[in-house]
Design a protein around this motif. Structure first.
Motif, PDB file in Angstrom:
ATOM      1  N   LYS A 183       0.837  -1.188   0.000  1.00  0.00           N
ATOM      2  CA  LYS A 183       0.000   0.000   0.000  1.00  0.00           C
ATOM      3  C   LYS A 183       0.884   1.254   0.000  1.00  0.00           C
ATOM      4  O   LYS A 183       2.072   1.170   0.304  1.00  0.00           O
ATOM      5  N   TYR A 199      -1.070   1.532  -8.974  1.00  0.00           N
ATOM      6  CA  TYR A 199      -0.886   2.985  -9.055  1.00  0.00           C
ATOM      7  C   TYR A 199      -1.898   3.610 -10.006  1.00  0.00           C
ATOM      8  O   TYR A 199      -2.433   4.689  -9.735  1.00  0.00           O
ATOM      9  N   MET A 240      -4.844   2.591 -10.581  1.00  0.00           N
ATOM     10  CA  MET A 240      -6.168   2.559  -9.974  1.00  0.00           C
ATOM     11  C   MET A 240      -6.343   3.655  -8.915  1.00  0.00           C
ATOM     12  O   MET A 240      -7.407   4.245  -8.794  1.00  0.00           O
ATOM     13  N   GLN A 241      -5.287   3.960  -8.160  1.00  0.00           N
ATOM     14  CA  GLN A 241      -5.398   4.911  -7.051  1.00  0.00           C
ATOM     15  C   GLN A 241      -4.191   5.847  -7.000  1.00  0.00           C
ATOM     16  O   GLN A 241      -3.429   5.857  -6.021  1.00  0.00           O
ATOM     17  N   ARG A 293      -4.050   8.311  -3.825  1.00  0.00           N
ATOM     18  CA  ARG A 293      -3.575   7.844  -2.523  1.00  0.00           C
ATOM     19  C   ARG A 293      -2.064   7.973  -2.424  1.00  0.00           C
ATOM     20  O   ARG A 293      -1.529   8.294  -1.353  1.00  0.00           O
ATOM     21  N   SER A 351      -7.589  14.247   2.536  1.00  0.00           N
ATOM     22  CA  SER A 351      -8.625  13.540   1.782  1.00  0.00           C
ATOM     23  C   SER A 351      -8.904  14.224   0.449  1.00  0.00           C
ATOM     24  O   SER A 351      -9.158  13.557  -0.558  1.00  0.00           O
ATOM     25  N   VAL A 383      -6.491  13.323  -2.408  1.00  0.00           N
ATOM     26  CA  VAL A 383      -6.769  12.068  -3.106  1.00  0.00           C
ATOM     27  C   VAL A 383      -7.607  12.326  -4.354  1.00  0.00           C
ATOM     28  O   VAL A 383      -7.434  11.662  -5.388  1.00  0.00           O
ATOM     29  N   ARG A 384      -8.492  13.313  -4.284  1.00  0.00           N
ATOM     30  CA  ARG A 384      -9.399  13.593  -5.400  1.00  0.00           C
ATOM     31  C   ARG A 384      -8.830  14.591  -6.397  1.00  0.00           C
ATOM     32  O   ARG A 384      -9.106  14.486  -7.590  1.00  0.00           O
TER      33      ARG A 384
END
Length: 387
Positions: free
Chosen positions: A244, A263, A265-266, A269, A328, A331-332
């Motif tokens: 992770k 990576y 996919m997210q 993060r 948070s 992340v977006r």
């Protein structure tokens, strides 16, 4: 550093260490209780249990250190004021920034420690913990199986053996229900776990494999004299561990493998974890500034400091909530990276402004008081002036 500054630093440092040890100990115990299944359910030794729980300490220290520093600053300033030492320092002309110097020295030490832990130590500890837990879960025959008992893993594996003869297991039954349409049952007279190149295998002797045909009640049975089962294939994790973002080194976050599926996919993060690490050292400094802005002003014993302490606590809570919200948001959207650094820097700037403003107001009040004193009680002429 003067003798007075060393005295303040010693009081603040002692309070900081006490708070850090106490808070870390309490939270570590609660975390350790959650891992008791390593001893009870997975049959691990006390050493493995302490190793797994001990690897979580760097993460705890990085989170608790700023809070312990904030509490230590409040305690030291309140103690100095209660003993009237803060009032004497102010009356002697000691400026707030000079009084703040010992606390800034301690904050610099904590900032350096938190930065080193979050950038280097914490990712390494998380990665080592992941490797150890994966190894424990993979070799379930050695860690969980007990003579004469059926054990069922979360991934749908059921295992049983009748008795143990030396290193060999006798009367083995193993059922693989990970795929409900392709249930596989292994039966063997004896078996033994073997490790080869870091991979754990269960070597079965004189048995059979029963496979259920998909979408049918029929099944096929294959007898064997010797058959090796890869135990790592029965683990919930993939054969190759995918770490992770928090388990990866800072270098891997700065230069990620953009072709990696995880990576792709997210990616948010990875970005959020990187900037959380790089901004973590700002929070000890921000919390010291908030505490000093609330209690750095000398007051008499009749003036309550409860509201100031409550305001400082609320300020720290708002700071941390805003920091989590910014993380948070990163992340977006990458645009929120500015807020990750801007929130603690803004808290520092506002606190310094309040500290300097308070010093200016005290100076104005002192000059006004001296002027009113001269007006109300003018000096009388001496005898020589009368003559």
């Amino acid at each position: 550093m003067t003798l007075l500054e060393r005295y303040i630093l010693r009081n603040a440092f002692t309070a900081f260490v006490s708070c850090l040890v106490a808070l870390t100990g309490v939270i570590w115990v609660t975390q350790a209780l959650r891992e008791l299944d390593l001893l009870t359910g997975k049959g691990q030794t006390v050493l493995i249990f302490l190793t797994v729980t001990g690897l979580s300490l760097p993460a705890l220290i990085s989170v608790i250190s700023p809070v312990a520093l904030f509490i230590a600053t409040l305690y030291a300033l309140n103690k100095l004021n209660s003993d009237s030492e803060l009032i004497v320092m102010s009356a002697a002309g000691m400026r707030p920034l000079r009084l703040m110097r010992p606390f800034l020295t301690l904050a610099a030490f904590v900032c350096l420690a938190v930065g080193m832990i979050t950038v280097y130590v914490m990712p390494a500890s998380f990665q080592e913990m992941r490797n150890l837990v994966t190894k424990i879960r993979a070799d379930f025959v050695a860690t969980m199986a007990k003579e004469g008992q059926f054990i069922t893993l979360d991934n749908g594996i059921t295992f049983h053996y009748r008795e143990r003869s030396g290193d060999a297991l006798l009367g083995i039954f193993m059922e693989d229900q990970r795929n409900k349409d392709k249930v596989v049952v292994y039966l063997a007279e004896r078996g033994q776990t073997v490790e080869n190149n870091g991979q754990a295998y269960l070597v079965l002797e004189k048995g059979s494999i029963q496979r259920k045909e998909p979408n049918s009640r029929d099944s096929s049975i294959v007898a064997f004299e010797r058959y090796a089962v890869d135990l790592n294939a029965f683990n919930n994790e993939d054969s190759t561990i995918t770490y992770k973002p928090r388990e990866r080194s800072t270098t891997q976050l700065i230069f990620p493998d953009k072709a990696e599926t995880f990576y792709q996919m997210q990616p948010g993060r990875f970005r959020a974890e990187l900037h959380d690490r790089l901004s973590s050292w700002l929070y000890p400094l921000a919390m010291v500034a908030i505490a000093f802005a609330a209690l750095g002003d000398p007051r008499t014993t009749r003036q309550g400091r409860g509201l100031s302490i409550a305001a400082a606590v609320v300020g720290v809570i708002v700071l941390r909530i805003a920091g989590f919200a910014a993380s948070s948001a990163v992340v977006r959207t990458p645009a929120a990276v500015v807020a990750v650094y801007g929130i603690p820097l803004l808290a520092i700037a506002i606190s310094l402004m309040l500290i300097l403003q308070g010093a200016t107001l005290r100076s104005i009040r002192a000059k006004a008081g001296a002027l009113l004193g001269r007006i109300a009680f003018p000096s009388r002429p001496s005898n020589s002036q009368k003559a």
